[in-house]
Design a protein around this motif. Structure first.
Motif, short mmCIF file in Angstrom:
data_model
loop_
_atom_site.label_atom_id
_atom_site.label_comp_id
_atom_site.label_asym_id
_atom_site.label_seq_id
_atom_site.Cartn_x
_atom_site.Cartn_y
_atom_site.Cartn_z
N ILE A 188 -12.61 52.62 -43.54
CA ILE A 188 -13.00 51.43 -42.77
C ILE A 188 -12.00 51.26 -41.62
CG2 ILE A 188 -11.86 49.95 -44.50
CD1 ILE A 188 -13.96 47.79 -43.64
N TRP A 189 -12.54 51.01 -40.41
CA TRP A 189 -11.70 50.82 -39.21
C TRP A 189 -11.55 49.33 -38.98
CZ3 TRP A 189 -13.56 50.47 -33.62
CH2 TRP A 189 -12.50 50.58 -32.72
N LYS A 190 -10.45 48.78 -39.48
CA LYS A 190 -10.18 47.34 -39.29
C LYS A 190 -8.83 47.26 -38.59
CE LYS A 190 -11.04 43.08 -39.90
NZ LYS A 190 -11.40 42.13 -39.29
N PHE A 191 -8.87 47.02 -37.29
CA PHE A 191 -7.63 47.09 -36.52
C PHE A 191 -7.06 45.71 -36.25
CE2 PHE A 191 -9.56 45.74 -32.58
CZ PHE A 191 -10.85 46.22 -32.64
N HIS A 192 -5.78 45.71 -35.85
CA HIS A 192 -5.04 44.49 -35.58
C HIS A 192 -4.50 44.61 -34.15
CE1 HIS A 192 -1.99 41.33 -36.22
NE2 HIS A 192 -1.14 42.16 -35.65
N ASN A 193 -4.90 43.67 -33.27
CA ASN A 193 -4.41 43.71 -31.88
C ASN A 193 -2.97 43.24 -31.80
OD1 ASN A 193 -6.83 44.58 -30.59
ND2 ASN A 193 -7.67 42.52 -30.87
N ASP A 194 -2.21 43.81 -30.86
CA ASP A 194 -0.86 43.31 -30.61
C ASP A 194 -0.99 41.86 -30.11
OD1 ASP A 194 1.62 42.64 -29.63
OD2 ASP A 194 2.03 44.64 -28.80
N PRO A 195 -0.45 40.89 -30.86
CA PRO A 195 -0.64 39.48 -30.48
C PRO A 195 -0.14 39.17 -29.07
CG PRO A 195 0.66 39.66 -32.52
CD PRO A 195 0.34 41.06 -32.07
N ASP A 196 0.87 39.91 -28.59
CA ASP A 196 1.39 39.67 -27.23
C ASP A 196 0.35 39.95 -26.15
OD1 ASP A 196 3.83 38.95 -28.17
OD2 ASP A 196 4.82 40.87 -27.73
N HIS A 197 -0.61 40.82 -26.46
CA HIS A 197 -1.55 41.27 -25.42
C HIS A 197 -3.00 40.92 -25.73
CE1 HIS A 197 1.88 43.33 -23.85
NE2 HIS A 197 2.02 44.03 -24.97
N GLU A 198 -3.20 40.19 -26.81
CA GLU A 198 -4.59 39.89 -27.22
C GLU A 198 -5.30 39.00 -26.20
OE1 GLU A 198 -4.89 38.22 -31.13
OE2 GLU A 198 -6.60 39.55 -31.56
N TRP A 199 -4.52 38.26 -25.40
CA TRP A 199 -5.11 37.36 -24.40
C TRP A 199 -6.01 38.10 -23.41
CZ3 TRP A 199 -4.20 38.16 -19.22
CH2 TRP A 199 -3.10 38.98 -18.90
N ILE A 200 -5.74 39.41 -23.25
CA ILE A 200 -6.56 40.24 -22.37
C ILE A 200 -8.05 40.08 -22.69
CG2 ILE A 200 -7.13 42.71 -21.92
CD1 ILE A 200 -4.54 41.90 -20.59
N LEU A 201 -8.33 39.98 -23.98
CA LEU A 201 -9.73 39.92 -24.44
C LEU A 201 -10.36 38.56 -24.16
CD1 LEU A 201 -9.39 41.61 -27.93
CD2 LEU A 201 -10.45 42.57 -25.88
N LYS A 202 -9.52 37.56 -23.93
CA LYS A 202 -10.05 36.19 -23.80
C LYS A 202 -10.34 35.82 -22.35
CE LYS A 202 -8.00 34.82 -28.12
NZ LYS A 202 -6.67 35.12 -28.58
N ARG A 203 -10.09 36.75 -21.40
CA ARG A 203 -10.37 36.44 -20.00
C ARG A 203 -11.87 36.26 -19.80
NH1 ARG A 203 -7.88 41.51 -17.27
NH2 ARG A 203 -8.89 42.35 -19.12
N LYS A 204 -12.24 35.35 -18.90
CA LYS A 204 -13.66 35.10 -18.61
C LYS A 204 -14.26 36.29 -17.86
CE LYS A 204 -14.57 30.58 -19.66
NZ LYS A 204 -13.83 30.57 -20.90
#
Ligand SMILES: O=C(O)C[C@@H](O)[C@H](O)C(=O)CO
Length: 271
Positions: free
Chosen positions: A255-271
């Motif tokens: 199973i591929w269950k990954f964990h994003n680096d919390p310092d850079h996860e904001w990248i995904l939240k950009r509009k």
């Protein structure tokens, strides 16, 4: 050079060149092994599997694969991986022998993982690959799923192809999968086999852990393999070049269950 990085060999014996051979004895990997072979037209390559399963990916050229009384013919769909179309693969389980015969000159990836049980050998045709377009802004990439974790074909092996155009990052924002801590995260080792178009290019790959006890940033060239025993593993592609990599993943659970680096996860939240 980083001990995570492997340069290709070019020693041809009887029409067979083992370009890459990464395994438990020359890496920190315990689950994943990877071989890349180049066959001259009409050359053959045979192997016996004991406790491992293999996914044979015909990266370029045309070949057939025989295992037991099964013969898979007319495998391979492209002359270059940069045609950006899926290709054919064959899955073979443990306690088997197989023989690959090259109809034309071809480059073939052998992706190995421990077989937890014996499964049916089968062809995975190009048309069986799902194609995904992921990301936005400079984080766009295209994925061919050969053996995703949703596939019932393998017992532990995961295999995908990833294309990243110049100026983009993939395997990004940085993520890791090095803790057997489901449902939050799975433990999967990984290898990256890289190709670059045009070939004189390079990409950057960083492999690092939270505590930075592992922190390697590599200039990766065409034909190199990078092993990822643990840690985050983003790839950055310079302008003007296109990156291709083949990922092999395996661990104790498929199973591929990954964990994003919390310092850079904001990248995904950009509009
Ligand atoms: O950028 C992507 O979406 C590809 C990666 O997820 C890559 O397959 C990988 O890092 C797997 O862990």
């Amino acid at each position: 050079m980083s001990k995570l990085q492997y340069k290709p060999n070019d020693h041809n014996v009887s029409g067979v060149t083992i370009l890459q051979d990464v395994h438990e004895r020359n890496s920190d990997l315990k689950y994943v092994a990877f071989k890349l072979i180049q066959l001259d037209e009409q050359a053959t390559y045979a192997e016996e599997l004991t406790d491992k399963e293999v996914c044979i990916v015909v990266l370029t050229g045309k070949a057939s694969v025989k295992t037991g009384d099964q013969l898979f013919e007319e495998l391979g769909t492209r002359d270059s991986v940069f045609e950006k179309k899926p290709t054919d693969s064959v899955y073979i389980s443990k306690d088997s022998t197989f023989k690959i015969a090259a109809k034309s000159a071809c480059k073939i990836a052998l992706c190995y993982a421990p077989a937890t049980e014996k499964r049916q050998a089968q062809v995975i045709r190009a048309a069986d690959n799902s194609v995904e377009h992921r990301g936005k802004y400079q984080n766009k990439r295209m994925v061919h799923n050969i053996l995703p974790d949703s596939s019932a074909v393998s017992s532990s092996l995961l295999v995908v192809e990833v294309y990243t155009d110049g100026g983009n990052f993939s395997s990004y924002p940085p993520h890791k999968h090095d803790q057997d801590n489901l449902p939050e995260e799975s433990f999967l080792e990984e290898t990256y086999y890289h190709e670059i178009d045009p070939e004189q290019g390079f990409v950057f790959q960083r492999v690092y852990t939270d505590d930075r006890s592992l922190d390697e940033t590599m200039s990766v060239e065409h034909g190199d393999v990078v092993s990822v025993p643990k840690g985050y593993h983003p790839v950055g592609v310079p302008d003007g070049y296109t990156s291709y990599y083949l990922n092999v993943m395996a661990g104790p659970k498929k199973i591929w269950k990954f964990h994003n680096d919390p310092d850079h996860e904001w990248i995904l939240k950009r509009k």
